[in-house]
Design an enzyme around this catalytic site. Structure first.
Site, PDB file in Angstrom:
ATOM      1  N   HIS A   1      33.999   9.669   6.301  1.00 35.21           N
ATOM      2  CA  HIS A   1      33.575  10.743   6.375  1.00 35.21           C
ATOM      3  C   HIS A   1      33.487  11.424   5.052  1.00 35.21           C
ATOM      4  CE1 HIS A   1      31.892  14.639   7.952  1.00 35.21           C
ATOM      5  NE2 HIS A   1      32.935  15.562   7.357  1.00 35.21           N
TER       6      HIS A   1
ATOM      7  N   GLY B   1       0.699  -1.121   0.100  1.00 32.31           N
ATOM      8  CA  GLY B   1      -0.165  -0.021  -0.001  1.00 32.31           C
ATOM      9  C   GLY B   1       0.672   1.385  -0.029  1.00 32.31           C
TER      10      GLY B   1
HETATM   11  P1  NAD Z   1       0.930  -6.125   4.717  1.00 34.04           P
HETATM   12  O1  NAD Z   1       0.750  -7.216   5.831  1.00 34.04           O
HETATM   13  O2  NAD Z   1       2.354  -5.511   4.651  1.00 34.04           O
HETATM   14  O3  NAD Z   1       0.048  -4.989   5.067  1.00 34.04           O
HETATM   15  C1  NAD Z   1      -1.324  -5.374   5.061  1.00 34.04           C
HETATM   16  C2  NAD Z   1      -2.134  -4.222   6.002  1.00 34.04           C
HETATM   17  O4  NAD Z   1      -3.628  -4.225   5.479  1.00 34.04           O
HETATM   18  C3  NAD Z   1      -1.757  -4.214   7.114  1.00 34.04           C
HETATM   19  O5  NAD Z   1      -1.516  -2.955   7.959  1.00 34.04           O
HETATM   20  C4  NAD Z   1      -3.352  -4.688   7.879  1.00 34.04           C
HETATM   21  O6  NAD Z   1      -3.543  -4.052   9.128  1.00 34.04           O
HETATM   22  C5  NAD Z   1      -4.112  -4.098   6.901  1.00 34.04           C
HETATM   23  N1  NAD Z   1      -5.610  -4.487   6.630  1.00 34.04           N
HETATM   24  C6  NAD Z   1      -5.828  -5.873   6.882  1.00 34.04           C
HETATM   25  N2  NAD Z   1      -7.344  -5.787   6.554  1.00 34.04           N
HETATM   26  C7  NAD Z   1      -7.705  -4.622   6.532  1.00 34.04           C
HETATM   27  C8  NAD Z   1      -9.045  -4.009   6.402  1.00 34.04           C
HETATM   28  N3  NAD Z   1     -10.171  -4.858   6.304  1.00 34.04           N
HETATM   29  N4  NAD Z   1      -9.156  -2.783   6.191  1.00 34.04           N
HETATM   30  C9  NAD Z   1      -8.223  -1.929   6.172  1.00 34.04           C
HETATM   31  N5  NAD Z   1      -6.665  -2.379   6.251  1.00 34.04           N
HETATM   32  C10 NAD Z   1      -6.600  -3.863   6.394  1.00 34.04           C
HETATM   33  O7  NAD Z   1       0.701  -6.804   3.404  1.00 34.04           O
HETATM   34  P2  NAD Z   1       0.924  -6.157   1.918  1.00 34.04           P
HETATM   35  O8  NAD Z   1       1.401  -4.820   1.920  1.00 34.04           O
HETATM   36  O9  NAD Z   1      -0.349  -6.560   1.085  1.00 34.04           O
HETATM   37  O10 NAD Z   1       2.095  -6.923   1.486  1.00 34.04           O
HETATM   38  C11 NAD Z   1       1.984  -8.344   1.356  1.00 34.04           C
HETATM   39  C12 NAD Z   1       3.459  -8.996   1.550  1.00 34.04           C
HETATM   40  O11 NAD Z   1       4.388  -8.625   0.268  1.00 34.04           O
HETATM   41  C13 NAD Z   1       4.059  -8.536   2.694  1.00 34.04           C
HETATM   42  O12 NAD Z   1       4.029  -9.608   3.836  1.00 34.04           O
HETATM   43  C14 NAD Z   1       5.449  -7.975   2.380  1.00 34.04           C
HETATM   44  O13 NAD Z   1       6.381  -8.544   3.173  1.00 34.04           O
HETATM   45  C15 NAD Z   1       5.506  -8.454   1.021  1.00 34.04           C
HETATM   46  N6  NAD Z   1       6.282  -7.072   0.436  1.00 34.04           N
HETATM   47  C16 NAD Z   1       7.440  -6.787   0.691  1.00 34.04           C
HETATM   48  C17 NAD Z   1       7.888  -5.600   0.112  1.00 34.04           C
HETATM   49  C18 NAD Z   1       9.309  -5.049   0.381  1.00 34.04           C
HETATM   50  O14 NAD Z   1      10.068  -5.953   0.711  1.00 34.04           O
HETATM   51  N7  NAD Z   1       9.680  -3.899   0.112  1.00 34.04           N
HETATM   52  C19 NAD Z   1       7.041  -4.943  -0.722  1.00 34.04           C
HETATM   53  C20 NAD Z   1       5.875  -5.063  -1.181  1.00 34.04           C
HETATM   54  C21 NAD Z   1       5.158  -6.460  -0.502  1.00 34.04           C
END
Ligand code: NAD
Ligand code: FAD
Length: 461
Positions: free
Chosen positions: A440, A185
């Site tokens: 540095h 997100g």
């Molecule tokens: P995430 O688990 O990082 O975040 C999901 C978010 O959605 C959480 O904050 C949660 O509280 C919220 N949420 C859940 N249900 C909800 C609802 N009904 N209404 C509103 N909010 C709600 O998941 P993601 O962002 O989908 O990413 C998935 C996976 O992909 C992650 O585990 C991440 O490790 C991986 N990913 C990693 C990277 C990176 O390493 N830079 C980048 C993108 C994705």
């Protein structure tokens, strides 16, 4: 008649393709089955790589528009060509995916195109245009994950979609609603906000980036809000669907939000369906992830699993290390993954990077700790870059001084965290970090200063 190998790897993402190559290096005859035409998995095709390509392009646009004036550079008429940006991203993906093909050829890994199903331990059928039966002593499942559903959210692959659609919009949305303030997100929300969309992020919890250090997450929230992202925390989304030329999102206890696109990003679900796991007796947990022991062995002898499909942090480098450790253990009897030294990075601007344990985890586990922090505001290099937002926090054991966690929000945090990960891997103390030369003027001096601050002897604050 089945085609025989020593090892069959199912899935050619970072977990699968790296395991296949390492196994071939160790002398095994390896097959890798992948249902997508391109190799590299979610990460390479629709994840890490395309998202970072768009983050870079959009960040350069934002910097050209807003970030150069303070350097005394005047730029007028800055614009962008979205189609060209997407083409660049697709080209990067294609080059890297072909690179994996090349590595398979170089290492003698045989690639099968199709959907794999396990019919018995050591027996796999590949379904597709050219069905084939494979047999091997060992099978590694590395089938990864897909975007999680949310009840009431009706994905239509267009107006209401997942990260895959958000990596390929053909026009900048006027108003994008993002459901979930996690990695996806925030990264993809940042991309589209920089390119001009109004972005509203709906998050169920009262914070962003759950799991990351809460102080740094609170700082990130302020910075992203200043960049124009709108956050509605404590918002439970109950539904979303396409409506007319746009979409509508329903939130518990609030007015529905009309927008033109919706990105659902509430986590990912393991790809365990259709693999025949029930029939062969591979046990899953309540989240449909494959249950493995510390050597990645499933409940069925000869079948192992690594990467997103076994749960834990869903990160490409975690999948890779597990793939390597799994095959090294099979061939040499020893494999090593130290989850305490696993870094996680959110590639927003500024980046947020973390390794080891957070203060919340240490407090919950009753571990005594001392902390030191250092702001980039007091770092000469950050000043010359014009990137002074953020800081570094170092957590060390209260009695032994062993490094337990390092958390960074700030310029190039994703690169800076590598030193902290190496230090934790080598069992360093905060004193060890503090005693090392740090050239540095570099951003890495902020890490040295944060380590010095654990002992209350930072010099520059
Ligand atoms: P995430 O688990 O990082 O975040 C999901 C978010 O959605 C959480 O904050 C949660 O509280 C919220 N949420 C859940 N249900 C909800 C609802 N009904 N209404 C509103 N909010 C709600 O998941 P993601 O962002 O989908 O990413 C998935 C996976 O992909 C992650 O585990 C991440 O490790 C991986 N990913 C990693 C990277 C990176 O390493 N830079 C980048 C993108 C994705
Ligand atoms: P995958 O990469 O999902 O690979 C599994 C492969 O198995 C797929 O190619 C799939 O087609 C194939 N497959 C599935 N079932 C079958 C079958 N039955 N037969 C044959 N093949 C099959 N992680 C990071 O570390 N850094 C990032 O910056 C980052 N950014 C991300 C951005 C986005 C938008 C997304 C969605 C994810 C991101 N991730 C990032 C997470 C990362 O992509 C995953 O953690 C990683 O891809 C997991 O690797 P894997 O090998 O376990 O699975």
């Amino acid at each position: 008649m089945a085609e025989t190998h020593d090892l069959i790897v199912i899935g050619a993402g970072p977990g699968g393709y790296v395991a296949a190559i390492r196994a071939a290096q160790l002398g095994l005859k390896v097959a890798c089955v992948e249902l997508a035409k391109g190799l590299g998995g979610t990460c390479l095709r629709v994840g890490c790589i395309p998202s970072k390509a768009l983050l870079e392009s959009s960040e350069r646009y934002a910097a050209a528009r807003l970030g150069l004036a303070e350097h005394g550079i005047t730029v007028e008429g800055v614009s962008f060509d979205l189609a060209a940006m997407m083409k660049r991203k697709d080209k990067i993906v294609s080059i890297l995916s072909k690179g994996v093909d090349g590595l398979f050829k170089k290492n003698g890994v045989t690639r099968y195109l199709g959907r794999a199903r396990i019919v018995a331990a050591g027996q796999v059928v590949v379904e597709g245009d050219s069905p084939v039966e494979l047999a091997a002593k060992h099978v590694i499942i590395a089938t990864g994950s897909h975007s999680a559903d949310l009840p009431g959210v009706e994905l239509d692959g267009d107006r209401v979609g997942t990260s895959t659609e958000a990596l390929a919009y053909t026009a900048v949305p006027d108003h994008l609603v993002v459901i979930g303030a996690g990695f996806i997100g925030l990264e993809l929300g940042s991309v589209w906000a920089r390119l001009g969309a109004k972005v509203t992020v709906l998050e169920y919890l009262d914070r962003i980036l759950p799991g990351m250090d809460s102080e740094l997450a609170a700082e990130a929230l302020k910075i992203f809000a200043k960049q124009g992202l709108e956050f509605r925390l404590g918002s439970r989304v109950t539904g979303a669907r396409a409506k007319g030329k746009g979409a509508v999102v329903e939130v518990d206890g609030a007015e529905p939000i009309a927008c033109d696109r919706v990105l659902l990003a509430v986590g990912r679900t393991a790809n365990t369906d259709g693999l025949g796991l029930d029939q062969v007796g591979v046990r899953l947990n309540e989240r449909q992830q494959i249950v493995v022991d510390q050597h990645y062995a499933t409940t069925v002898p000869g079948i192992h699993a690594v990467g997103d499909v076994i749960g834990g942090p869903m990160l490409a480098h975690k999948a890779e290390e597990e793939g390597v450790a799994c095959v090294e253990r099979l061939v040499t009897g020893y494999g090593h993954v130290n989850y305490d030294a696993l870094p996680g990075i959110c590639y927003t601007h500024p980046e947020i990077a973390s390794v080891g344990r957070t203060e919340e985890q240490l407090t919950a586990d009753g571990v005594p700790y001392r902390k030191g922090a250092f702001p980039f505001l007091a770092n000469g290099r950050a000043r010359s870059l014009g990137e002074t937002d953020g800081r570094i926090k170092v957590l060390a054991h209260g009695e032994t001084d062993r490094l337990l966690g390092v958390h960074i929000i700030g310029p190039r945090a994703g690169d800076l965290i590598a030193e902290a990960a190496a230090a934790i891997e080598f069992g360093a103390s905060s004193e060890d970090l503090a005693r090392c030369f740090h050239a540095h003027p570099t951003l890495s001096e902020a890490l040295k200063e944060a380590a010095l601050a654990v002992d209350e002897r930072a010099i520059h604050v």
